[in-house]
Write an enzyme that holds these catalytic residues in place. Structure first.
Site, mmCIF file in Angstrom:
data_model
loop_
_atom_site.group_PDB
_atom_site.id
_atom_site.type_symbol
_atom_site.label_atom_id
_atom_site.label_comp_id
_atom_site.label_asym_id
_atom_site.label_seq_id
_atom_site.Cartn_x
_atom_site.Cartn_y
_atom_site.Cartn_z
ATOM 1 N N ASP A 198 0.857 -1.183 0.000
ATOM 2 C CA ASP A 198 0.000 0.000 0.000
ATOM 3 C C ASP A 198 0.894 1.233 0.000
ATOM 4 O OD1 ASP A 198 -1.742 2.089 0.550
ATOM 5 O OD2 ASP A 198 -2.923 0.966 2.017
ATOM 6 N N HIS A 199 0.861 1.985 -1.106
ATOM 7 C CA HIS A 199 1.774 3.115 -1.244
ATOM 8 C C HIS A 199 1.428 4.272 -0.311
ATOM 9 C CE1 HIS A 199 5.090 5.086 -2.921
ATOM 10 N NE2 HIS A 199 4.928 4.785 -4.190
ATOM 11 N N ARG A 200 0.258 4.235 0.323
ATOM 12 C CA ARG A 200 -0.055 5.243 1.344
ATOM 13 C C ARG A 200 0.783 5.021 2.596
ATOM 14 N NH1 ARG A 200 -6.324 4.148 2.078
ATOM 15 N NH2 ARG A 200 -5.385 2.075 2.259
#
Length: 493
Positions: free
Chosen positions: A463-465
């Site tokens: 998850d790039h968040r």
């Protein structure tokens, strides 16, 4: 029978947030004596097959559902006389009047369940009021099925195959079948009440189940290898039967399947339905990034071979997956920021000080992702034992809801299907998933020389968040380093 002594057993919520479940098996018959906690039905939820117990003791007087139905939470399943009185006999049918068919009774039970779901508490009293009515005014229903209701719930209907004279339809409240036959039917998605029984005294045989599958698809029966895989039964006449028609074998038939010469339609339900919902939510909520690395797994295969040959590990099924899991846990320890979740409501990032390691398992019902609780505290042996137990439980359809909740990071091993690489989708609520490809012998450069080595490709989606490219690359690099040189696990772990 006193109306106040009649208690309705309803479908309770087998797990958080579930709204419906499919009836797999009815474990009691009208007239059976129940004790508290006696299993009465087995249902399939979003994750697994679950036995629901009775909360009362008494005698079963009416069964309101049928095998293969999807019923909402709160719908009545059966009625129990808590005084243990005698079960009433059904009123005889008038001359010339045909008994209701199994399909009609199933529809009656479904419609009644839908109507009674909202007024469950009023049902016992209403049932008692009808007992004093003359037999001639009562509808002709078999014991175990309620009166035909006027509910408007729509249900999937399926065409009933013609019934050969030598076969007989099995009443759903007393299906006779051995456990292996029941398991085969469950794996193939065949409802036992749809099977035409040819065994002694109406017993459903293995061939009966395969014949039911053949009728559902209009194709040759499938053979079962006993390990969750299915393959067409070889027959020199198969091409003649199939002609130019291409038959699907990916989705096994079960209740609600319809088929013609060009298409087969399979209702989306249970595990596959929930998996689809979760994957769509994950794909459109968490921005996915995937990185890859091809590594030398020779050291891992050597360790696995040594452990398999050891007497101390003779009772443990050792696979490279256990070593990969240990390497991932070591890498998480070096990069603890990856072990997090995104709380949209609170607008917070939650960093977790534990690892519940998910292990994706392909089962006849679909994808299941149970997890090992507090895997970061486990030894290699405990990981191997835990992974083996999760896999056996998932394949048997017995994964508990607790085992599927609160996962943090998952491993998916598509190498077992001889696939080299892939881009796995995150399990909802988790930060990363490690994909493991097939281990294959390939030429590899070692100290300037080309040597045959055991090579595999790892893929890490995250998850790039929560995890930026640098942190994701570091996690995958550390996993790779431990797998290429397992001695690093002693230093870093």
């Amino acid at each position: 029978m006193n109306a106040s002594s009649i208690v309705t057993i309803a479908l309770t919520d087998p797990g958080e947030g579930l709204t419906e479940a499919e009836i797999l098996e009815i474990k009691v018959a009208v007239g059976d004596r129940l004790e508290i906690n006696h299993p009465v039905v087995e249902v399939e939820t979003a994750k697994s097959a679950v036995e629901l117990p009775s909360h009362v003791a008494g005698t079963v007087v009416e069964i309101l559902v049928a095998v293969g139905e999807e019923v909402p939470v709160g719908a009545p399943l059966m009625r129990v006389d808590t005084t243990g009185g005698a079960v009433p006999s059904p009123a005889p049918a008038a001359a010339g009047e045909a008994d209701p068919s199994a399909a009609e009774l199933s529809a009656q039970a479904t419609e009644q369940a839908a109507e009674q779901a909202e007024g469950q508490a009023e049902q016992p009293a209403a049932a008692g009021e009808g007992e004093g009515a003359p037999a001639a005014q009562e509808p002709k229903n078999l014991v175990g099925y309620g009166e035909r209701a006027t509910g408007t719930r729509r249900r999937r209907r399926r065409a009933q195959p013609a019934q050969p004279a030598a076969e007989q339809q099995v009443p759903i409240d007393r299906i006779l079948a051995k456990p292996p036959v029941r398991k085969l039917a469950r794996d193939l998605g065949i409802a036992l009440h749809d099977v035409l029984a040819t065994g002694p005294e109406g017993t459903v045989t293995r061939q009966d189940v395969l014949n039911a599958q053949q009728r559902a698809y209009g194709a040759e029966p499938a053979a079962h290898d006993g390990a969750g895989a299915y393959f067409p039964e070889e027959s020199p006449q198969a091409p003649e039967h199939l002609g130019d028609v291409m038959k699907t074998t990916r989705d096994q038939p079960f209740s609600g399947v319809t088929s013609d010469e060009r298409t087969t339609r399979v209702p989306i339900r249970s595990v596959r339905k929930r998996t689809a919902e979760a994957m769509v939510a994950s794909a459109f909520t968490a921005p996915h990034v995937t990185v890859f690395n091809e590594i030398d797994m020779t050291g891992v295969t050597r360790i696995v071979s040594q452990l398999r040959a050891s007497r101390e590990w003779a009772d443990v099924k050792v696979s490279p997956l256990a070593v990969i899991a240990k390497a991932l846990l070591v890498a998480i320890r070096r990069n603890p920021e990856v072990n997090a979740s995104w709380d949209e409501d609170a607008q917070e990032i939650v960093y977790k000080h534990y690892v519940n390691l998910g292990i994706a398992a392909a089962t006849p019902r679909g994808l299941i992702v149970p997890n090992l609780k507090d895997a970061h505290l486990m030894t290699l042996r405990e990981l191997a034992e835990g992974i083996g137990e999760l896999a056996r439980t998932a394949r048997a359809g017995r994964t508990s809801l607790r085992d599927t909740r609160d996962g943090t990071i998952t491993i998916t091993n598509y190498g077992v299907f001889d696939i080299d690489s892939g881009t796995p989708i995150l399990n909802p609520g988790e930060s990363a998933i490690l994909g493991v490809g097939a281990i294959k012998e390939k030429p590899w450069v070692v100290d300037g020389r080309i040597e045959p080595r055991q090579v595999a490709t790892l893929s890490l989606s995250f998850d790039h968040r929560l995890i930026d490219g640098a942190l994701g690359a570091e996690l995958l690099r550390d996993v790779s380093a431990v797998l290429e040189d397992p001695s690093l696990g002693l230093v870093w772990g």
